[in-house]
Design a protein around this motif. Structure first.
Motif, PDB file in Angstrom:
ATOM      1  N   VAL A  74       1.030   3.016  -5.758  1.00 42.76           N
ATOM      2  CA  VAL A  74       0.669   4.243  -5.068  1.00 42.76           C
ATOM      3  C   VAL A  74      -0.461   4.233  -4.790  1.00 42.76           C
ATOM      4  CG1 VAL A  74       1.164   6.853  -5.310  1.00 42.76           C
ATOM      5  CG2 VAL A  74       2.833   5.516  -6.438  1.00 42.76           C
ATOM      6  N   ALA A  75      -0.907   4.433  -3.240  1.00 40.46           N
ATOM      7  CA  ALA A  75      -2.374   4.810  -3.159  1.00 40.46           C
ATOM      8  C   ALA A  75      -2.700   6.195  -3.169  1.00 40.46           C
ATOM      9  CB  ALA A  75      -2.443   4.275  -1.581  1.00 40.46           C
ATOM     10  N   ILE A  76      -3.541   6.488  -3.637  1.00 43.70           N
ATOM     11  CA  ILE A  76      -4.088   7.953  -3.830  1.00 43.70           C
ATOM     12  C   ILE A  76      -5.228   8.107  -2.846  1.00 43.70           C
ATOM     13  CG2 ILE A  76      -4.767   9.844  -5.334  1.00 43.70           C
ATOM     14  CD1 ILE A  76      -3.429   8.471  -7.437  1.00 43.70           C
TER      15      ILE A  76
ATOM     16  N   VAL B 129      -8.497   5.649 -14.967  1.00 43.10           N
ATOM     17  CA  VAL B 129      -8.247   5.213 -13.344  1.00 43.10           C
ATOM     18  C   VAL B 129      -9.714   5.174 -12.974  1.00 43.10           C
ATOM     19  CG1 VAL B 129      -6.156   5.964 -13.027  1.00 43.10           C
ATOM     20  CG2 VAL B 129      -8.164   7.450 -12.512  1.00 43.10           C
ATOM     21  N   ALA B 130     -10.072   4.587 -11.802  1.00 45.57           N
ATOM     22  CA  ALA B 130     -11.671   4.425 -11.171  1.00 45.57           C
ATOM     23  C   ALA B 130     -11.222   4.734  -9.690  1.00 45.57           C
ATOM     24  CB  ALA B 130     -11.927   3.079 -11.346  1.00 45.57           C
ATOM     25  N   LEU B 131     -11.900   5.910  -9.191  1.00 48.47           N
ATOM     26  CA  LEU B 131     -11.784   6.137  -7.884  1.00 48.47           C
ATOM     27  C   LEU B 131     -13.117   5.916  -7.024  1.00 48.47           C
ATOM     28  CD1 LEU B 131     -10.459   9.070  -9.501  1.00 48.47           C
ATOM     29  CD2 LEU B 131      -9.379   9.133  -7.369  1.00 48.47           C
TER      30      LEU B 131
ATOM     31  N   THR C 151      -7.982   5.541  -4.635  1.00 50.61           N
ATOM     32  CA  THR C 151      -7.601   4.433  -5.842  1.00 50.61           C
ATOM     33  C   THR C 151      -5.921   4.030  -5.751  1.00 50.61           C
ATOM     34  OG1 THR C 151      -7.752   3.951  -8.110  1.00 50.61           O
ATOM     35  CG2 THR C 151      -6.818   6.113  -7.617  1.00 50.61           C
ATOM     36  N   THR C 152      -5.567   3.073  -6.457  1.00 49.91           N
ATOM     37  CA  THR C 152      -4.112   2.629  -6.480  1.00 49.91           C
ATOM     38  C   THR C 152      -3.688   2.584  -7.785  1.00 49.91           C
ATOM     39  OG1 THR C 152      -4.389   1.445  -4.414  1.00 49.91           O
ATOM     40  CG2 THR C 152      -2.601   1.144  -5.584  1.00 49.91           C
ATOM     41  N   ILE C 153      -2.612   3.270  -8.026  1.00 56.25           N
ATOM     42  CA  ILE C 153      -2.178   3.234  -9.552  1.00 56.25           C
ATOM     43  C   ILE C 153      -0.674   2.519  -9.405  1.00 56.25           C
ATOM     44  CG2 ILE C 153      -3.298   5.280 -10.166  1.00 56.25           C
ATOM     45  CD1 ILE C 153      -0.668   6.908  -9.988  1.00 56.25           C
TER      46      ILE C 153
ATOM     47  N   ILE D 258      -4.985  16.455  -1.146  1.00 58.99           N
ATOM     48  CA  ILE D 258      -4.535  15.594  -2.074  1.00 58.99           C
ATOM     49  C   ILE D 258      -3.323  14.730  -1.971  1.00 58.99           C
ATOM     50  CG2 ILE D 258      -4.028  15.279  -4.851  1.00 58.99           C
ATOM     51  CD1 ILE D 258      -5.602  18.174  -4.957  1.00 58.99           C
ATOM     52  N   GLY D 259      -3.569  13.465  -1.312  1.00 61.97           N
ATOM     53  CA  GLY D 259      -2.659  12.845  -0.800  1.00 61.97           C
ATOM     54  C   GLY D 259      -2.064  11.402  -1.307  1.00 61.97           C
ATOM     55  N   PHE D 260      -1.095  10.955  -1.008  1.00 65.54           N
ATOM     56  CA  PHE D 260      -0.438   9.639  -1.513  1.00 65.54           C
ATOM     57  C   PHE D 260       0.061   8.703  -0.537  1.00 65.54           C
ATOM     58  CE2 PHE D 260       2.876  12.643  -1.793  1.00 65.54           C
ATOM     59  CZ  PHE D 260       3.890  11.609  -1.454  1.00 65.54           C
TER      60      PHE D 260
END
Length: 182
Positions: free
Chosen positions: A169-171, A118-120, A143-145, A21-23
């Motif tokens: 932040v890119a997830i 959010v939409a992934l 996704t990006t938040i 689970i990265g960012f």
């Protein structure tokens, strides 16, 4: 849309030890910092019709790891996640929409007590049986938040202009799920 033929219905569970689970966040406007959360649980409740399927995930905020002890301590503190008050990040899906060979996983992400949709963009990489007889599925989701949308507003202005930590932040999720026992 029906499930792919090699995927069974039921509750699949996250294999945390084979998932990431990265960012990624821009630092000082010139470089990127990457990291991950190392403690998470998730279920993927698959129905015969993909649209009726659900995802629920919980991440322990104290498991934040960017590879730098000082930065990790700061991000776990009150300026960012405030892990004492907000020990978890959660995601609850409300729609899975087929997009060609991929899916858009839509849902509510809660960080620091703030919930936002959010939409992934999600891709299934396949299904395999491991040497121990477990059926596994591999997925990527991205996704990006805006971190400010979730109350993560701490920053520092740079002498040359700009800020220390970008808002975006890119997830990036690399996930392995294990099928329910037959």
């Amino acid at each position: 849309m029906a499930l792919p033929a090699n995927i069974t219905t039921g509750t699949w569970t996250l294999d945390n030890s084979h998932s990431e689970i990265g960012f990624t966040v821009r630092h000082a406007g010139i470089s990127k910092v990457r990291g991950q959360f190392t403690d998470a649980t998730a279920t993927l409740d698959l129905a015969q019709d993909v649209a009726d399927s659900k995802v629920n995930a919980t991440i322990q905020t104290a498991s934040f790891d960017s590879g730098d002890v000082n930065r990790d301590g700061h991000v776990r503190g009150e300026d960012f996640f405030d892990v004492e008050k907000f020990p978890e990040i959660s995601f609850v899906s409300n729609a899975i929409v087929p997009k060609g060979d991929a899916y858009e996983l839509q849902g509510d992400l809660t960080i620091k007590g703030v919930t936002r949709p959010v939409a992934l963009e999600t891709e299934l990489h396949g299904v395999a049986v491991d040497p121990f007889g477990n059926t596994r599925a591999g997925l990527t989701a991205e996704t990006t938040i805006s971190r400010k949308d979730f109350g993560l507003t701490w920053n520092a202005v740079l002498e040359a202009g700009g800020v220390l930590v970008s808002d975006k932040v890119a997830i990036n999720l690399e996930l392995a799920f294990i099928a329910p026992a037959a």
